[in-house]
Motif scaffolding. Structure first.
Motif, PDB file in Angstrom:
ATOM      1  N   GLY A 156     -17.309  17.869  63.311  1.00 32.27           N
ATOM      2  CA  GLY A 156     -18.200  18.250  62.221  1.00 32.27           C
ATOM      3  C   GLY A 156     -17.466  18.423  60.911  1.00 32.27           C
ATOM      4  N   PHE A 157     -16.246  18.954  60.974  1.00 27.67           N
ATOM      5  CA  PHE A 157     -15.484  19.175  59.739  1.00 27.67           C
ATOM      6  C   PHE A 157     -15.033  17.855  59.120  1.00 27.67           C
ATOM      7  N   VAL A 158     -14.430  16.968  59.909  1.00 30.56           N
ATOM      8  CA  VAL A 158     -13.930  15.714  59.334  1.00 30.56           C
ATOM      9  C   VAL A 158     -15.086  14.807  58.908  1.00 30.56           C
ATOM     10  N   SER A 159     -16.260  14.993  59.515  1.00 34.09           N
ATOM     11  CA  SER A 159     -17.414  14.175  59.136  1.00 34.09           C
ATOM     12  C   SER A 159     -17.922  14.521  57.745  1.00 34.09           C
ATOM     13  N   ILE A 160     -17.562  15.692  57.247  1.00 33.97           N
ATOM     14  CA  ILE A 160     -17.929  16.050  55.875  1.00 33.97           C
ATOM     15  C   ILE A 160     -17.348  15.033  54.897  1.00 33.97           C
ATOM     16  N   PHE A 161     -16.149  14.535  55.194  1.00 32.75           N
ATOM     17  CA  PHE A 161     -15.491  13.567  54.318  1.00 32.75           C
ATOM     18  C   PHE A 161     -16.071  12.161  54.493  1.00 32.75           C
ATOM     19  N   LEU A 162     -16.795  11.946  55.583  1.00 30.69           N
ATOM     20  CA  LEU A 162     -17.394  10.639  55.843  1.00 30.69           C
ATOM     21  C   LEU A 162     -18.800  10.540  55.267  1.00 30.69           C
ATOM     22  N   ALA A 163     -19.510  11.646  55.233  1.00 26.66           N
ATOM     23  CA  ALA A 163     -20.921  11.633  54.843  1.00 26.66           C
ATOM     24  C   ALA A 163     -21.086  11.378  53.347  1.00 26.66           C
ATOM     25  N   PRO A 164     -22.144  10.668  52.966  1.00 28.94           N
ATOM     26  CA  PRO A 164     -22.414  10.442  51.538  1.00 28.94           C
ATOM     27  C   PRO A 164     -22.959  11.707  50.882  1.00 28.94           C
ATOM     28  N   TRP A 165     -22.532  11.957  49.663  1.00 32.33           N
ATOM     29  CA  TRP A 165     -23.015  13.127  48.927  1.00 32.33           C
ATOM     30  C   TRP A 165     -24.263  12.736  48.149  1.00 32.33           C
ATOM     31  N   ARG A 166     -25.379  12.842  48.808  1.00 26.82           N
ATOM     32  CA  ARG A 166     -26.662  12.554  48.185  1.00 26.82           C
ATOM     33  C   ARG A 166     -27.687  13.508  48.772  1.00 26.82           C
ATOM     34  N   LEU A 167     -28.835  13.610  48.104  1.00 24.65           N
ATOM     35  CA  LEU A 167     -29.871  14.522  48.573  1.00 24.65           C
ATOM     36  C   LEU A 167     -30.844  13.821  49.502  1.00 24.65           C
ATOM     37  N   TRP A 168     -31.396  12.696  49.030  1.00 27.88           N
ATOM     38  CA  TRP A 168     -32.400  11.985  49.818  1.00 27.88           C
ATOM     39  C   TRP A 168     -31.835  10.669  50.327  1.00 27.88           C
ATOM     40  N   PRO A 169     -32.234  10.262  51.525  1.00 23.64           N
ATOM     41  CA  PRO A 169     -31.764   8.972  52.051  1.00 23.64           C
ATOM     42  C   PRO A 169     -32.414   7.822  51.306  1.00 23.64           C
ATOM     43  N   GLY A 170     -31.684   6.709  51.186  1.00 21.92           N
ATOM     44  CA  GLY A 170     -32.265   5.533  50.549  1.00 21.92           C
ATOM     45  C   GLY A 170     -33.444   5.015  51.334  1.00 21.92           C
ATOM     46  N   GLU A 171     -33.394   5.182  52.649  1.00 18.38           N
ATOM     47  CA  GLU A 171     -34.490   4.794  53.531  1.00 18.38           C
ATOM     48  C   GLU A 171     -34.330   5.574  54.825  1.00 18.38           C
ATOM     49  N   LEU A 172     -35.427   5.813  55.519  1.00 20.14           N
ATOM     50  CA  LEU A 172     -35.398   6.641  56.715  1.00 20.14           C
ATOM     51  C   LEU A 172     -35.194   5.852  57.989  1.00 20.14           C
ATOM     52  N   MET A 173     -35.222   4.519  57.899  1.00 19.29           N
ATOM     53  CA  MET A 173     -35.095   3.728  59.121  1.00 19.29           C
ATOM     54  C   MET A 173     -33.704   3.890  59.711  1.00 19.29           C
ATOM     55  N   LEU A 174     -33.620   3.750  61.025  1.00 21.69           N
ATOM     56  CA  LEU A 174     -32.350   3.900  61.718  1.00 21.69           C
ATOM     57  C   LEU A 174     -31.677   2.570  61.975  1.00 21.69           C
ATOM     58  N   TRP A 175     -32.389   1.468  61.777  1.00 19.93           N
ATOM     59  CA  TRP A 175     -31.833   0.157  62.084  1.00 19.93           C
ATOM     60  C   TRP A 175     -31.960  -0.742  60.873  1.00 19.93           C
ATOM     61  N   PRO A 176     -31.007  -1.657  60.638  1.00 21.14           N
ATOM     62  CA  PRO A 176     -31.077  -2.509  59.457  1.00 21.14           C
ATOM     63  C   PRO A 176     -32.360  -3.320  59.422  1.00 21.14           C
ATOM     64  N   SER A 177     -32.880  -3.509  58.223  1.00 18.83           N
ATOM     65  CA  SER A 177     -34.047  -4.360  58.076  1.00 18.83           C
ATOM     66  C   SER A 177     -33.651  -5.801  58.316  1.00 18.83           C
TER      67      SER A 177
END
Length: 415
Positions: free
Chosen positions: A264-285
């Motif tokens: 969980g700690f190292v994933s902080i450096f991996l996660a994007p710093w944004r508020l809302w997701p660009g899209e909610l889908m889990l799989w590429p369009s």
């Protein structure tokens, strides 16, 4: 180095231009990769398209090797051309430096280039076997998306499973009451106890606050699964779960609790710093069919467009006149975008630091898991007999443990 190294063309392009053989499938594969690496700092064209604009270079030279033409007119061939084109990416500059300064590097590179150039078909086969049809550098975008959502699901299971037990374990009337444990630690160690046991429960160790931490963890886990404020959610999730791990005392001191905190700690450096997701889908369009524009990102030239050079064209033709043929990889009519183009335009790049930390964590986990066993003093790990009874003595045996225990002895030793 080749004798052609100091050649200068009389009408250089405005941007570095790497010219390659459009009929070479092997070249086409790697040009796709280099285009991503140089990130539009280098233009690319086939000699079938561009050769007539550079009469200083013969067609035979174009056929024999790739050619890099710099804006100042300096021209490089073969391996040197590739290295110098890649130096426009900071992480690849060492190749051009090694070519110029490292004894033997240039000679070995040119020999390797000649061997591959004479066996392009074999090189193409090996490339497809090792890299597949797409050799472009991985973006890790979808891997990051799935990893963070899976981590959110793991956090969710951890918080929910603890929530239903927290009163009985460390509640005020539990097996090891937290409201008695923390005062005892403070009485013994004084103010240093805050750093020894970093937990928000120093503020409030009541049952209600424990439920608040568990409930808050559940909500934040759901936000992480949905991709809402992922980096911020991970920060608070780490703080909440660390607080509960300390509060849980021996009940939350297992390897998987520590691993979840580390991940969980190292994933902080991996996660994007944004508020809302660009899209909610889990799989590429799915790829979107489209008609390539005149300035398709897959090509430095649009259909019917010439390479811009300084001064007048050497053949005296009108620059606005369409060239006789488009680039070989520029389609006509409908074209299907590569899968990477389905990535939302708002997607932030994946952190190299975050990737490194996750890989290092995995390396540490595997290494230390082996070191702990081999240094435990138990001979069963050295004589490979530990699995003879591990499957039925592990803390949480699963339904598959019985089947694993019945596997042949040689398989247990091999495992």
């Amino acid at each position: 180095m080749t004798n052609e190294r100091h050649l200068r063309v009389s009408h250089p392009p405005s941007e570095p231009l790497l010219i390659w053989d459009g009929e070479c499938d092997f070249c086409r594969l790697w040009i796709e990769r280099w285009r991503e690496i140089t990130a539009r700092k280098v233009d690319y064209a086939t000699y079938q398209e561009a050769a007539h604009q550079f009469p200083d270079i013969s067609v035979e030279q174009f056929k024999r090797a790739m050619v890099l033409i710099e804006p100042d007119g300096e021209t490089f061939f073969a391996a040197e051309a590739i290295y110098r084109s890649l130096r426009y990416r900071s992480s690849r500059r060492w190749l051009a430096w090694s070519y110029d300064h490292l004894p033997g590097f240039a000679a070995i590179s040119e020999i390797a280039y000649k061997v591959i150039a004479r066996h392009r078909g074999l090189g193409s086969t090996f490339t497809r076997l090792l890299w597949g049809k797409n050799v472009r550098p991985p973006t890790y975008f979808w891997a990051r998306r799935w990893f963070l959502r899976t981590l959110g699901l793991t956090y969710l299971v951890a918080f929910v499973s603890l929530w239903v037990q927290v009163d009985g374990l460390v509640g005020s009337n539990g097996v090891s009451p937290l409201n008695q444990f923390l005062p005892a630690v403070y009485e013994r160690f004084g103010s240093i106890a805050y750093s020894l046991l970093p937990t928000l429960c120093w503020v409030d160790s009541s049952n209600g606050f424990l439920h608040f931490l568990c409930g808050g963890g559940v909500v934040l886990s759901l936000l992480l699964i949905l991709g809402i404020a992922p980096a911020l959610s991970l920060v608070v999730l780490f703080v909440f779960y660390l607080s509960l791990t300390i509060a849980g005392q021996t009940f939350l001191s297992f390897q998987w609790d520590i691993l979840l905190l580390e991940t969980g700690f190292v994933s902080i450096f991996l996660a994007p710093w944004r508020l809302w997701p660009g899209e909610l889908m889990l799989w590429p369009s799915p790829p979107t069919p489209r008609t390539p524009s005149a300035h398709s990102p897959s090509s430095p030239l649009g259909e019917g467009e010439r390479i811009e050079v300084r001064g007048s064209p050497p053949d005296g033709t009108d620059k606005s006149k369409p060239s006789p043929s488009p680039l070989p990889f520029e389609g006509r009519g409908e074209e299907t975008l590569p899968s990477s183009c389905s990535i939302p335009a708002t997607a932030s790049p994946v952190s190299r630091l975050g990737l490194f930390l996750l890989k290092f964590l995995l390396f540490k986990l595997m290494l230390m898991s082996g070191v702990v066993k081999l240094t435990s003093g138990d001979d069963c790990w050295w004589n490979l007999t530990a699995l003879d009874y591990h499957y039925w003595s592990q803390p949480l045996p699963t339904v598959f443990a019985w089947w694993a225990d019945k596997s042949p002895e040689w398989f247990k030793h091999f495992s």
